[in-house]
Design a protein around this motif. Structure first.
Motif, PDB file in Angstrom:
ATOM      1  N   ARG B 193       8.130  -0.967  -2.638  1.00  0.00           N
ATOM      2  CA  ARG B 193       6.953  -1.366  -3.417  1.00  0.00           C
ATOM      3  C   ARG B 193       6.345  -2.695  -2.945  1.00  0.00           C
ATOM      4  O   ARG B 193       5.473  -3.237  -3.610  1.00  0.00           O
ATOM      5  CB  ARG B 193       7.306  -1.476  -4.915  1.00  0.00           C
ATOM      6  CG  ARG B 193       7.559  -0.131  -5.577  1.00  0.00           C
ATOM      7  CD  ARG B 193       6.277   0.704  -5.611  1.00  0.00           C
ATOM      8  NE  ARG B 193       6.489   1.998  -6.243  1.00  0.00           N
ATOM      9  CZ  ARG B 193       6.780   3.114  -5.583  1.00  0.00           C
ATOM     10  NH1 ARG B 193       6.881   3.095  -4.253  1.00  0.00           N
ATOM     11  NH2 ARG B 193       6.961   4.262  -6.224  1.00  0.00           N
ATOM     12  N   VAL B 194       6.818  -3.189  -1.846  1.00  0.00           N
ATOM     13  CA  VAL B 194       6.208  -4.402  -1.281  1.00  0.00           C
ATOM     14  C   VAL B 194       5.852  -4.108   0.179  1.00  0.00           C
ATOM     15  O   VAL B 194       6.660  -3.562   0.930  1.00  0.00           O
ATOM     16  CB  VAL B 194       7.163  -5.613  -1.374  1.00  0.00           C
ATOM     17  CG1 VAL B 194       6.572  -6.817  -0.632  1.00  0.00           C
ATOM     18  CG2 VAL B 194       7.416  -5.977  -2.832  1.00  0.00           C
ATOM     19  N   ALA B 229      14.617  -3.969   7.539  1.00  0.00           N
ATOM     20  CA  ALA B 229      15.178  -4.096   6.190  1.00  0.00           C
ATOM     21  C   ALA B 229      14.669  -2.975   5.266  1.00  0.00           C
ATOM     22  O   ALA B 229      14.915  -3.012   4.059  1.00  0.00           O
ATOM     23  CB  ALA B 229      14.808  -5.457   5.609  1.00  0.00           C
ATOM     24  N   GLY B 230      13.925  -2.022   5.842  1.00  0.00           N
ATOM     25  CA  GLY B 230      13.501  -0.861   5.052  1.00  0.00           C
ATOM     26  C   GLY B 230      12.083  -0.934   4.516  1.00  0.00           C
ATOM     27  O   GLY B 230      11.622  -0.015   3.841  1.00  0.00           O
ATOM     28  N   PHE B 231      11.387  -2.008   4.799  1.00  0.00           N
ATOM     29  CA  PHE B 231       9.991  -2.124   4.342  1.00  0.00           C
ATOM     30  C   PHE B 231       9.078  -1.411   5.339  1.00  0.00           C
ATOM     31  O   PHE B 231       9.391  -1.330   6.531  1.00  0.00           O
ATOM     32  CB  PHE B 231       9.569  -3.601   4.273  1.00  0.00           C
ATOM     33  CG  PHE B 231      10.260  -4.388   3.195  1.00  0.00           C
ATOM     34  CD1 PHE B 231       9.627  -4.630   1.980  1.00  0.00           C
ATOM     35  CD2 PHE B 231      11.543  -4.902   3.387  1.00  0.00           C
ATOM     36  CE1 PHE B 231      10.264  -5.371   0.994  1.00  0.00           C
ATOM     37  CE2 PHE B 231      12.185  -5.631   2.402  1.00  0.00           C
ATOM     38  CZ  PHE B 231      11.545  -5.871   1.195  1.00  0.00           C
ATOM     39  N   GLU B 267       5.624   4.998  12.476  1.00  0.00           N
ATOM     40  CA  GLU B 267       5.995   5.370  11.102  1.00  0.00           C
ATOM     41  C   GLU B 267       6.402   4.150  10.265  1.00  0.00           C
ATOM     42  O   GLU B 267       6.527   4.250   9.035  1.00  0.00           O
ATOM     43  CB  GLU B 267       7.102   6.441  11.093  1.00  0.00           C
ATOM     44  CG  GLU B 267       8.416   6.030  11.749  1.00  0.00           C
ATOM     45  CD  GLU B 267       8.432   6.335  13.259  1.00  0.00           C
ATOM     46  OE1 GLU B 267       7.347   6.474  13.855  1.00  0.00           O
ATOM     47  OE2 GLU B 267       9.554   6.410  13.823  1.00  0.00           O
ATOM     48  N   GLN B 268       6.600   3.014  10.900  1.00  0.00           N
ATOM     49  CA  GLN B 268       6.931   1.796  10.137  1.00  0.00           C
ATOM     50  C   GLN B 268       5.669   1.087   9.630  1.00  0.00           C
ATOM     51  O   GLN B 268       5.758   0.099   8.913  1.00  0.00           O
ATOM     52  CB  GLN B 268       7.733   0.836  11.026  1.00  0.00           C
ATOM     53  CG  GLN B 268       9.129   1.371  11.366  1.00  0.00           C
ATOM     54  CD  GLN B 268       9.836   0.543  12.427  1.00  0.00           C
ATOM     55  OE1 GLN B 268       9.209  -0.006  13.332  1.00  0.00           O
ATOM     56  NE2 GLN B 268      11.157   0.460  12.313  1.00  0.00           N
ATOM     57  N   VAL B 269       4.504   1.592  10.028  1.00  0.00           N
ATOM     58  CA  VAL B 269       3.235   0.975   9.617  1.00  0.00           C
ATOM     59  C   VAL B 269       2.619   1.802   8.489  1.00  0.00           C
ATOM     60  O   VAL B 269       2.306   2.981   8.678  1.00  0.00           O
ATOM     61  CB  VAL B 269       2.253   0.895  10.806  1.00  0.00           C
ATOM     62  CG1 VAL B 269       0.915   0.285  10.366  1.00  0.00           C
ATOM     63  CG2 VAL B 269       2.865   0.086  11.946  1.00  0.00           C
ATOM     64  N   ALA B 270       2.487   1.198   7.325  1.00  0.00           N
ATOM     65  CA  ALA B 270       1.903   1.924   6.186  1.00  0.00           C
ATOM     66  C   ALA B 270       0.429   2.185   6.429  1.00  0.00           C
ATOM     67  O   ALA B 270      -0.055   3.306   6.271  1.00  0.00           O
ATOM     68  CB  ALA B 270       2.090   1.120   4.897  1.00  0.00           C
ATOM     69  N   TYR B 271      -0.299   1.150   6.783  1.00  0.00           N
ATOM     70  CA  TYR B 271      -1.691   1.332   7.200  1.00  0.00           C
ATOM     71  C   TYR B 271      -2.160   0.147   8.033  1.00  0.00           C
ATOM     72  O   TYR B 271      -1.509  -0.905   8.056  1.00  0.00           O
ATOM     73  CB  TYR B 271      -2.635   1.601   6.024  1.00  0.00           C
ATOM     74  CG  TYR B 271      -2.492   0.709   4.813  1.00  0.00           C
ATOM     75  CD1 TYR B 271      -2.928  -0.606   4.834  1.00  0.00           C
ATOM     76  CD2 TYR B 271      -1.960   1.215   3.623  1.00  0.00           C
ATOM     77  CE1 TYR B 271      -2.823  -1.404   3.716  1.00  0.00           C
ATOM     78  CE2 TYR B 271      -1.850   0.422   2.493  1.00  0.00           C
ATOM     79  CZ  TYR B 271      -2.281  -0.881   2.541  1.00  0.00           C
ATOM     80  OH  TYR B 271      -2.181  -1.674   1.435  1.00  0.00           O
ATOM     81  N   LEU B 272      -3.256   0.374   8.730  1.00  0.00           N
ATOM     82  CA  LEU B 272      -3.801  -0.659   9.619  1.00  0.00           C
ATOM     83  C   LEU B 272      -5.315  -0.670   9.459  1.00  0.00           C
ATOM     84  O   LEU B 272      -5.968   0.365   9.578  1.00  0.00           O
ATOM     85  CB  LEU B 272      -3.421  -0.345  11.072  1.00  0.00           C
ATOM     86  CG  LEU B 272      -3.828  -1.366  12.146  1.00  0.00           C
ATOM     87  CD1 LEU B 272      -2.856  -1.309  13.334  1.00  0.00           C
ATOM     88  CD2 LEU B 272      -5.236  -1.186  12.649  1.00  0.00           C
ATOM     89  N   SER B 273      -5.858  -1.826   9.153  1.00  0.00           N
ATOM     90  CA  SER B 273      -7.309  -1.907   8.931  1.00  0.00           C
ATOM     91  C   SER B 273      -8.016  -2.537  10.125  1.00  0.00           C
ATOM     92  O   SER B 273      -7.430  -3.312  10.890  1.00  0.00           O
ATOM     93  CB  SER B 273      -7.618  -2.723   7.672  1.00  0.00           C
ATOM     94  OG  SER B 273      -7.432  -4.105   7.923  1.00  0.00           O
ATOM     95  N   LEU B 274      -9.290  -2.189  10.239  1.00  0.00           N
ATOM     96  CA  LEU B 274     -10.157  -2.748  11.280  1.00  0.00           C
ATOM     97  C   LEU B 274     -11.407  -3.274  10.592  1.00  0.00           C
ATOM     98  O   LEU B 274     -12.072  -2.535   9.859  1.00  0.00           O
ATOM     99  CB  LEU B 274     -10.555  -1.658  12.283  1.00  0.00           C
ATOM    100  CG  LEU B 274      -9.396  -0.952  12.999  1.00  0.00           C
ATOM    101  CD1 LEU B 274      -9.793   0.462  13.384  1.00  0.00           C
ATOM    102  CD2 LEU B 274      -8.993  -1.729  14.235  1.00  0.00           C
ATOM    103  N   PHE B 369       2.196   3.945  -1.415  1.00  0.00           N
ATOM    104  CA  PHE B 369       3.341   4.391  -2.213  1.00  0.00           C
ATOM    105  C   PHE B 369       4.247   5.350  -1.430  1.00  0.00           C
ATOM    106  O   PHE B 369       5.118   5.997  -1.997  1.00  0.00           O
ATOM    107  CB  PHE B 369       2.857   5.024  -3.519  1.00  0.00           C
ATOM    108  CG  PHE B 369       2.470   3.991  -4.555  1.00  0.00           C
ATOM    109  CD1 PHE B 369       3.383   3.553  -5.509  1.00  0.00           C
ATOM    110  CD2 PHE B 369       1.205   3.422  -4.548  1.00  0.00           C
ATOM    111  CE1 PHE B 369       3.038   2.589  -6.455  1.00  0.00           C
ATOM    112  CE2 PHE B 369       0.839   2.461  -5.484  1.00  0.00           C
ATOM    113  CZ  PHE B 369       1.756   2.032  -6.435  1.00  0.00           C
ATOM    114  N   GLY B 370       3.977   5.441  -0.133  1.00  0.00           N
ATOM    115  CA  GLY B 370       4.903   6.180   0.720  1.00  0.00           C
ATOM    116  C   GLY B 370       4.708   7.674   0.702  1.00  0.00           C
ATOM    117  O   GLY B 370       5.625   8.423   1.056  1.00  0.00           O
ATOM    118  N   GLU B 371       3.524   8.125   0.299  1.00  0.00           N
ATOM    119  CA  GLU B 371       3.235   9.554   0.341  1.00  0.00           C
ATOM    120  C   GLU B 371       2.391   9.817   1.572  1.00  0.00           C
ATOM    121  O   GLU B 371       1.707   8.931   2.074  1.00  0.00           O
ATOM    122  CB  GLU B 371       2.474   9.958  -0.930  1.00  0.00           C
ATOM    123  CG  GLU B 371       3.286   9.708  -2.183  1.00  0.00           C
ATOM    124  CD  GLU B 371       2.394   9.551  -3.421  1.00  0.00           C
ATOM    125  OE1 GLU B 371       1.162   9.689  -3.278  1.00  0.00           O
ATOM    126  OE2 GLU B 371       2.947   9.271  -4.487  1.00  0.00           O
TER     127      GLU B 371
END
Lengths: 348, 373
Positions: B193-194, B229-231, B267-274, B369-371
Motif C-alpha cells: 500500500r505504499v 523489500a517487496g514494494f 514488473e517492479q514498476v507500478a506505473y511510470l508517467s511522462l 492497488f496491484g491489479e
C-alpha cells in the motif's frame, strides 16, 4: 558654491577650455534651432555678453583660469576677438583632485541641465561617463539621475547604466544610437549577447531606423533561437542564413527600409520558431487554397494543441449570409478539410 | 529559545540539502507537538523563535513548524482541458530545499521558507474520518505535490508517521515521490500500500538543473532496494525538457531509460508517467534570473489550453515517442501514462486514450492497488 564678488574681464589665452567636465560642449545642441552657434554670435554682436561665464583659478598655472561653464559663449566671443566676462568660483580649501572634478562637473550640469525632460541618450550618456569614475554606483544613481531628470528607480535610467557598461562612445552601436537608428531600450537584449555576437550584428544598424518593438523582436528571436539550438548568434548570420552583408545588399538595391526590416523579421522569426512557423505557413497555404474566392477564414485549434478548425466569416445581411452558405457548400467536399484539421499530426 | 535542544547533533549530522536551514520558527500552539520535539532533537544548534504574526521570517532558509488550518486532503489541481491522473494530495507542508531550476514551487512560494504542518493530530483526525467513512472506497494519495515527500524526513519523520498511520487503512495507497534517498520509513510501511516514487530526468539535466538532488544511480538503487523489500515503485519523467542533446545516447533521455532497466524489472514498476515541461510566465522570470544558463528555457513554447506555456505539440509528440519506444523495448507499456496531455497526444504516442482504458484515474488506481487493470 562660493562666487567672487567682481566680474572679471579675461583674454582667451588665460582660459583653459579643455576641461572634461564640459561634457556637453561638443554635443549637438538640443532643440529646434538649426544653428544655435550662429544665433548666439548674432546676439553677442548686437548687444554684447550679458551673462558672464563661470571660471576658477587654474591650480597648475598662476594667473590662468579653468572654464567651468559657458563654452559656447567663449567660442563665439573668440570668433569676434572680444574679451570674456567671467565670474570666479572660489574652490574649497584642501580639496583633492577627485572632489574637484566632481564639483566642477556638478556645476556644469546644474548650469546646463534641461529644464524639463531628460536629455536625449547621447547627452545623458556623455554626462554619465563623466561622473561614473567619480562616484560609487549607488551615489551615481542617487545624485546624478535626478539632476538629469530621471527617476533613480526608472527603467530608462537602468538602460543608460547598462549602455555605458557595454559600449564606448566611439562604438558603432553608439553611433547608431545617436543617429536614432537603434533604440536605447534594446540594450538589455544586447547585453545578453557576447561581444563577438554584438560585433557581427552591428551592420544591421548601419542604415535603417529600428523601432523599439521591431528591434527587440529582432534581437530576442536571434538570442532565443541560438540558445534553443545551443549555438551562438553568429551561426545564424553565416552566409546562406541571415548574412548581414547580403541583407544590406537588398537595401542598396532600393528596397525601402520598412520593407527591409519586415523581411529581416520574417527571417529571424523563422529561425526562432522553425517547427511552429513552418506548420503555420503550411496551414495558411492550404487554408487559402480551400477558401479561395470566398469570405470564409480558417484557423487551427489553439496553437495546434487540438485537432479541428475554427471557421469564420462576416455576415452583413441576409444576402451575404446566403452567399456564405453557398460558398461553404461549395467547399464542403474538399479533401483539404481532413488534412487541415489534423495538420499537426503530419508533422509529428 | 523555546525548545530543549541540548541533544541535537548539529549541522554536520545533516544531509547536505538541509544545511542551508539557519533558523526554526514555531507556532505557539504546536510548540509541544511530537513533531516539534523530534525536529528540536535534530536542529538544536539553530536559533528557535516563535513565529511572528505577520509571517515575516528571517534567515537564509527558515524552517517553519506551523499549525495548518486548511484541508489536509485535497484534489490534485489538474485542469479540465488535459487528462489528469486524478490522485489526491495529503498536504503535509510546502516548499523544497532541492532547488531544481524548473520547479514550479520556486514561482509559487517566492521565498525559501520550508513549512511543515506540525499539528499532526488534526491531520490524523481528518484523514481517519475521510478514509473510514466508506472502507470500500479506494484512495490513491500522495504527498509530493507542494513539497518533496522525503526531503525533510531526516528532520521530521513525517512519512514514517504517515505510513504507520495508514497501516490501518488498506483502502488507501500512498505514493511517496522524491528526488532524494531516504528509506528510514521503509520498515514501518505496508509494502502493498505504499509506492516509493522517484522523478527522473536526462543525466545532463540532472547534472545542470537538479544540483541538490540525488544522482540517478542513487535514486534507482533506492528504487531497487524498495523493490527487493517487496514494494512496487513508480517513476516519473516530469518535466521532460527539450534542450540541445536531449536525444543523445550518452547523456540524454535514452541513457536514463537504459539505466532504469539496469536497476529494475518491468514488473517492479507500478506505473511510470511522462510529462512535458509546462510553466506559467512567472516561472520563466525566476529561471532566467536564478538559472540564466539553463538550456531548456528557450524553445518553441506555445500557450496551452490551460493557460500555461508548453512545448509545441509536434515537438512534444516527437519526444514522447522517443521515450515510449525505448520504454516499451525494455518491457514497460501498460504502466505508461501522460501527466496533463490531450487525447490527441495519447492516441499519437500510446495508441490509446484514457477513455478507452476506462478512465485514467481508474486505471492508475488498479495499477496502484496491484491489479492488472
Amino acid at each position: 558654491l562660493k562666487l567672487g564678488k567682481e566680474v572679471l574681464t579675461l583674454d582667451l589665452a588665460s582660459l583653459d577650455l579643455g576641461g572634461a567636465w564640459l561634457f556637453w560642449s561638443k554635443e549637438p545642441e538640443p532643440g529646434p534651432i538649426a544653428s544655435p552657434g550662429a544665433s548666439l554670435a548674432a546676439s553677442l554682436e548686437a548687444v554684447g555678453q550679458l551673462a558672464p561665464v563661470l571660471v576658477e583659478p587654474d591650480p597648475t598655472r598662476p594667473g590662468a583660469f579653468l572654464l567651468l561653464d559657458g563654452a559656447r559663449r567663449v567660442a563665439a566671443l573668440a570668433g569676434r576677438g572680444a574679451p570674456v566676462l567671467a565670474v570666479r568660483v572660489l574652490p574649497p580649501e584642501g580639496e583633492d583632485e577627485r572632489a574637484a572634478l566632481l564639483r566642477r562637473g556638478l556645476i556644469y550640469l546644474a548650469a546646463n541641465r534641461p529644464a524639463s525632460a531628460p536629455p536625449e541618450p547621447g547627452r545623458a550618456l556623455a554626462a554619465l561617463r563623466y561622473f561614473q569614475p567619480l562616484l560609487a554606483p549607488d551615489a551615481l544613481t542617487a545624485r546624478i539621475a535626478p539632476l538629469l531628470g530621471f527617476s533613480p528607480q526608472s527603467r530608462v535610467w537602468r538602460r543608460h547604466l547598462e549602455w555605458i557598461a557595454l559600449f564606448s562612445p566611439d562604438s558603432a552601436y553608439e553611433r547608431a544610437l545617436r543617429a536614432e537608428r537603434l533604440p536605447l531600450d534594446a540594450v538589455d537584449l544586447l547585453a545578453k549577447l557576447d561581444s563577438g555576437e554584438r560585433a557581427a550584428l552591428a551592420p544591421f544598424f548601419e542604415q535603417a531606423r529600428w523601432s523599439v518593438g521591431n528591434c527587440r523582436q529582432f534581437l530576442q528571436c536571434l538570442h532565443e533561437g541560438a540558445r534553443m539550438r545551443g549555438e551562438r548568434v553568429t551561426s545564424a548570420l553565416a552566409p546562406g542564413g541571415l548574412d548581414p552583408r547580403a541583407q544590406l545588399g537588398a537595401l542598396a538595391e532600393g528596397l525601402s527600409p520598412k520593407d527591409w526590416i519586415e523581411g529581416v523579421l520574417v527571417a529571424v522569426r523563422r529561425y526562432r520558431w522553425p517547427a511552429s512557423g513552418v506548420l503555420a505557413e503550411r496551414f495558411g497555404r492550404l487554408a487559402r487554397e480551400l477558401t479561395a474566392g470566398t469570405r470564409w477564414r480558417l484557423a487551427p485549434g489553439l496553437n495546434f494543441e487540438k485537432n479541428g478548425l475554427t471557421l469564420s466569416t462576416h455576415v452583413a445581411d441576409r444576402e451575404s449570409l446566403a452567399a456564405a452558405q453557398a460558398s461553404l457548400a461549395g467547399m464542403a467536399g474538399s479533401p483539404l478539410w481532413d488534412r487541415l484539421a489534423t495538420l499537426a499530426e503530419e508533422d509529428a | 529559545m523555546i525548545a530543549d535542544c541540548s541533544q541535537a547533533p548539529g549541522a554536520a549530522g545533516l544531509p547536505f540539502w538541509l544545511r542551508d536551514i539557519d533558523a526554526v520558527y514555531v507556532d505557539p500552539s504546536v510548540r509541544d507537538a511530537p513533531l516539534t520535539r523530534r525536529v528540536a532533537s535534530r536542529l538544536g544548534h539553530l536559533p528557535w523563535r516563535e513565529a511572528p504574526r505577520d509571517g515575516a521570517l528571517e534567515g537564509r532558509q527558515p524552517l517553519y513548524l506551523k499549525e495548518y488550518k486548511g484541508r489536509f486532503l485535497r484534489f490534485c489541481p489538474g485542469t479540465r482541458y488535459y487528462r489528469c491522473c486524478g490522485y489526491r494530495i495529503i498536504h503535509i507542508g510546502e516548499n523544497c530545499p532541492i532547488d531544481c531550476s524548473y520547479c514550479i514551487l520556486r514561482a509559487y512560494f517566492q521565498d525559501r521558507t520550508l513549512k511543515v504542518w506540525a499539528n499532526q493530530d488534526a491531520l490524523w483526525s481528518e484523514l481517519g474520518k475521510a478514509f473510514s467513512t466508506n472502507r470500500e472506497l479506494r484512495y490513491r494519495v500522495g504527498t509530493g505535490e507542494f513539497t518533496d515527500s522525503l526531503v525533510l524526513e531526516p528532520l521530521t519523520g513525517y512519512s514514517r508517521d504517515l505510513v504507520a498511520f495508514l497501516r490501518d487503512y488498506p483502502n488507501v495507497c500512498l505514493e511517496l515521490k522524491s528526488k532524494i534517498v531516504d528509506l528510514s520509513w521503509l520498515d514501518a510501511a505496508r509494502a502493498d500500500r505504499v509506492l516509493p516514487a522517484w522523478s527522473l530526468n536526462a543525466p545532463a539535466m540532472v547534472a545542470s538543473e537538479e544540483p541538490f538532488a540525488a544522482s540517478l544511480e542513487q535514486r534507482l538503487a533506492a528504487a531497487r532496494e524498495c523493490a527487493s523489500a517487496g514494494f512496487r515503485v513508480c517513476l516519473h519523467f516530469d518535466p521532460i525538457l527539450r534542450y540541445p542533446g536531449w536525444d543523445s545516447p550518452s547523456d540524454g533521455y535514452a541513457a536514463t531509460i537504459e539505466m532504469i532497466f539496469d536497476y529494475l524489472k518491468p514488473e517492479q514498476v507500478a506505473y511510470l508517467s511522462l510529462g512535458s515541461f509546462r510553466f506559467l510566465p512567472d516561472l520563466k522570470r525566476v529561471i532566467e534570473t536564478h538559472s540564466p544558463q539553463s538550456r531548456y528555457l528557450f524553445n518553441e513554447f506555445i500557450l496551452g489550453l490551460d493557460g500555461k506555456q508548453r512545448l509545441f505539440r509536434p515537438l512534444r509528440v516527437e519526444q514522447f515517442r522517443f521515450l515510449v519506444e525505448r520504454l516499451r523495448r525494455g518491457g514497460l507499456d501498460r504502466q505508461l501514462y501522460f501527466c496533463m496531455e490531450s487525447d490527441e497526444v495519447w492516441r499519437a504516442v500510446l495508441g490509446r486514450t484514457p477513455r478507452e482504458m476506462g478512465g485514467l484515474g481508474r486505471r492508475l488506481e488498479a495499477l496502484a492497488f496491484g491489479e492488472e487493470g
